[in-house]
Design a protein around this motif. Sequence first.
Motif, PDB file in Angstrom:
ATOM      1  N   PHE A  16       0.849  -1.187   0.000  1.00  0.00           N
ATOM      2  CA  PHE A  16       0.000   0.000   0.000  1.00  0.00           C
ATOM      3  C   PHE A  16       0.888   1.241   0.000  1.00  0.00           C
ATOM      4  CE2 PHE A  16       0.634  -1.056   4.474  1.00  0.00           C
ATOM      5  CZ  PHE A  16       0.870   0.166   5.088  1.00  0.00           C
ATOM      6  N   PHE A  17       0.338   2.329  -0.533  1.00  0.00           N
ATOM      7  CA  PHE A  17       0.984   3.638  -0.461  1.00  0.00           C
ATOM      8  C   PHE A  17       0.484   4.328   0.803  1.00  0.00           C
ATOM      9  CE2 PHE A  17       1.087   3.134  -5.170  1.00  0.00           C
ATOM     10  CZ  PHE A  17       2.448   3.319  -5.364  1.00  0.00           C
ATOM     11  N   GLY A  18       1.372   5.078   1.457  1.00  0.00           N
ATOM     12  CA  GLY A  18       0.939   5.767   2.662  1.00  0.00           C
ATOM     13  C   GLY A  18       1.855   6.904   3.055  1.00  0.00           C
ATOM     14  N   LEU A  19       1.401   7.632   4.063  1.00  0.00           N
ATOM     15  CA  LEU A  19       2.175   8.709   4.677  1.00  0.00           C
ATOM     16  C   LEU A  19       2.681   8.209   6.025  1.00  0.00           C
ATOM     17  CD1 LEU A  19      -0.276  11.676   3.964  1.00  0.00           C
ATOM     18  CD2 LEU A  19       1.919  11.228   2.825  1.00  0.00           C
ATOM     19  N   LEU A 115      -2.590  13.461  -3.718  1.00  0.00           N
ATOM     20  CA  LEU A 115      -1.592  12.398  -3.606  1.00  0.00           C
ATOM     21  C   LEU A 115      -2.254  11.022  -3.631  1.00  0.00           C
ATOM     22  CD1 LEU A 115       1.393  11.789  -3.354  1.00  0.00           C
ATOM     23  CD2 LEU A 115       1.192  12.117  -0.877  1.00  0.00           C
ATOM     24  N   ALA A 116      -3.382  10.876  -2.939  1.00  0.00           N
ATOM     25  CA  ALA A 116      -4.119   9.603  -2.972  1.00  0.00           C
ATOM     26  C   ALA A 116      -4.584   9.294  -4.394  1.00  0.00           C
ATOM     27  CB  ALA A 116      -5.303   9.655  -2.010  1.00  0.00           C
ATOM     28  N   ASN A 117      -5.088  10.314  -5.109  1.00  0.00           N
ATOM     29  CA  ASN A 117      -5.511  10.114  -6.510  1.00  0.00           C
ATOM     30  C   ASN A 117      -4.335   9.728  -7.391  1.00  0.00           C
ATOM     31  OD1 ASN A 117      -8.238  10.628  -6.068  1.00  0.00           O
ATOM     32  ND2 ASN A 117      -8.008  12.818  -6.415  1.00  0.00           N
ATOM     33  N   PHE A 118      -3.190  10.365  -7.172  1.00  0.00           N
ATOM     34  CA  PHE A 118      -1.989  10.027  -7.934  1.00  0.00           C
ATOM     35  C   PHE A 118      -1.612   8.560  -7.699  1.00  0.00           C
ATOM     36  CE2 PHE A 118       2.638   9.435  -7.699  1.00  0.00           C
ATOM     37  CZ  PHE A 118       2.963   9.632  -9.031  1.00  0.00           C
ATOM     38  N   CYS A 119      -1.581   8.123  -6.455  1.00  0.00           N
ATOM     39  CA  CYS A 119      -1.225   6.740  -6.132  1.00  0.00           C
ATOM     40  C   CYS A 119      -2.229   5.765  -6.752  1.00  0.00           C
ATOM     41  CB  CYS A 119      -1.156   6.538  -4.617  1.00  0.00           C
ATOM     42  SG  CYS A 119       0.211   7.423  -3.832  1.00  0.00           S
ATOM     43  N   HIS A 120      -3.498   6.151  -6.726  1.00  0.00           N
ATOM     44  CA  HIS A 120      -4.554   5.337  -7.326  1.00  0.00           C
ATOM     45  C   HIS A 120      -4.313   5.191  -8.837  1.00  0.00           C
ATOM     46  CE1 HIS A 120      -8.627   3.633  -6.887  1.00  0.00           C
ATOM     47  NE2 HIS A 120      -8.837   4.106  -8.102  1.00  0.00           N
ATOM     48  N   ASN A 131     -10.444  -1.138  -5.232  1.00  0.00           N
ATOM     49  CA  ASN A 131     -11.851  -0.882  -4.932  1.00  0.00           C
ATOM     50  C   ASN A 131     -12.119   0.606  -5.174  1.00  0.00           C
ATOM     51  OD1 ASN A 131     -11.529   0.790  -2.551  1.00  0.00           O
ATOM     52  ND2 ASN A 131     -10.978  -1.065  -1.435  1.00  0.00           N
ATOM     53  N   ASN A 132     -13.355   0.938  -5.349  1.00  0.00           N
ATOM     54  CA  ASN A 132     -13.709   2.331  -5.644  1.00  0.00           C
ATOM     55  C   ASN A 132     -14.365   3.016  -4.462  1.00  0.00           C
ATOM     56  OD1 ASN A 132     -12.705   2.566  -8.259  1.00  0.00           O
ATOM     57  ND2 ASN A 132     -14.451   1.444  -9.093  1.00  0.00           N
ATOM     58  N   ARG A 133     -13.973   2.644  -3.241  1.00  0.00           N
ATOM     59  CA  ARG A 133     -14.505   3.314  -2.062  1.00  0.00           C
ATOM     60  C   ARG A 133     -14.018   4.749  -1.994  1.00  0.00           C
ATOM     61  NH1 ARG A 133     -12.384  -0.847   2.003  1.00  0.00           N
ATOM     62  NH2 ARG A 133     -13.217  -2.680   1.020  1.00  0.00           N
ATOM     63  N   GLN A 134     -14.842   5.589  -1.411  1.00  0.00           N
ATOM     64  CA  GLN A 134     -14.444   6.982  -1.211  1.00  0.00           C
ATOM     65  C   GLN A 134     -13.247   7.018  -0.274  1.00  0.00           C
ATOM     66  OE1 GLN A 134     -17.507   9.477   0.394  1.00  0.00           O
ATOM     67  NE2 GLN A 134     -16.178  11.243   0.552  1.00  0.00           N
ATOM     68  N   TYR A 135     -12.257   7.829  -0.617  1.00  0.00           N
ATOM     69  CA  TYR A 135     -11.050   7.938   0.196  1.00  0.00           C
ATOM     70  C   TYR A 135     -11.335   8.748   1.457  1.00  0.00           C
ATOM     71  CZ  TYR A 135      -6.383   9.167   1.743  1.00  0.00           C
ATOM     72  OH  TYR A 135      -5.268   9.351   2.511  1.00  0.00           O
ATOM     73  N   VAL A 136     -10.988   8.171   2.616  1.00  0.00           N
ATOM     74  CA  VAL A 136     -11.156   8.841   3.907  1.00  0.00           C
ATOM     75  C   VAL A 136      -9.807   8.803   4.622  1.00  0.00           C
ATOM     76  CG1 VAL A 136     -12.347   8.841   6.127  1.00  0.00           C
ATOM     77  CG2 VAL A 136     -13.562   8.084   4.059  1.00  0.00           C
ATOM     78  N   PRO A 137      -9.089   9.925   4.672  1.00  0.00           N
ATOM     79  CA  PRO A 137      -7.801   9.937   5.360  1.00  0.00           C
ATOM     80  C   PRO A 137      -7.990   9.669   6.855  1.00  0.00           C
ATOM     81  CG  PRO A 137      -8.225  12.053   4.275  1.00  0.00           C
ATOM     82  CD  PRO A 137      -9.439  11.219   4.125  1.00  0.00           C
ATOM     83  N   HIS A 138      -7.224   8.720   7.376  1.00  0.00           N
ATOM     84  CA  HIS A 138      -7.346   8.369   8.790  1.00  0.00           C
ATOM     85  C   HIS A 138      -6.097   7.624   9.247  1.00  0.00           C
ATOM     86  CE1 HIS A 138      -8.438   4.652   6.767  1.00  0.00           C
ATOM     87  NE2 HIS A 138      -8.109   4.030   7.890  1.00  0.00           N
ATOM     88  N   LEU A 139      -5.926   7.546  10.553  1.00  0.00           N
ATOM     89  CA  LEU A 139      -4.841   6.788  11.154  1.00  0.00           C
ATOM     90  C   LEU A 139      -5.483   5.781  12.105  1.00  0.00           C
ATOM     91  CD1 LEU A 139      -1.442   8.007  12.313  1.00  0.00           C
ATOM     92  CD2 LEU A 139      -2.830   6.710  13.946  1.00  0.00           C
TER      93      LEU A 139
END
Length: 193
Positions: A16-19, A115-120, A131-139
Motif C-alpha cells: 500500500f501507499f501511505g504517509l 496524492l491519494a488520486n496520484f497513487c490510485h 476498490n472504488n470506495r471513497q477515500y477517507v484519510p485516517h490513522l
Amino acid sequence: MTFELKQIDINMMRLFFGLNPKIIQKQKIDLWHRQNLNHDFANVAVDNFHITLSFLGLVDAKTYDNLVLTIDRVQVGTLLAIEPVKLTLDNLGFWKRPKILYLGVKDCPQQVYDLANFCHRVAIQNSIALNNRQYVPHLTLCRKAKYLPPFNKSIDIELSFDSFCLYQSISTEQGVKYKVLNQWPLLPIENLR
C-alpha cells in the motif's frame, strides 16, 4: 473426494501507499491514546501508525518494479507537483464493519486527496485492480474495536509529511508489521521550476 492444495506464491507482496508520521509524531499519538481512551481493543503498534493513500493488495515482483519505475519517472520529470503536507488529526471515529477505531481529519488539505488520486492512478496504470470506495484519510489506532469509547480531551495532533511511501504489510508471529520499501519526496512547487 480429492482436495487440491493451493499454491502460495512467496514472491507476492501485500502493498500500500501511505504517509509515514515522524517518530515524535507517532509517540504523541500514542501518548494521547493512552491518556484519553480506556478500552480492551487490539492496539495498532506505534511503529505501524500511518495514513493510507491507496491499498494495492497482493502484488508480484514485476508489478512492484513497474510501480517504483513509474513513480521514479514522474519524480525525475517533476510532474508530481504536490507540496509537503500538513494536517491535523482532530476527531475520533469508529467503523463498525471493519471494527476499526481511528483518528480522522475534519479539514483535510487538498494535497492529501491529490496524492491519494496520484497513487490510485499509478496502481491502475500498472494493472492493479482497486476498490472504488471513497477515500477517507485516517490513522488506525485499534483493530477488533467494538464501539466508540468515550473521551473528554479534545484531539489536536498536527502531522507533517515531506514524502510518501510504498509499504509492505508482513505477517509475523507477533502480528502485522509495515515495512517501508520505497520513499519519494514531496517537493515545494518553487523547487520544481
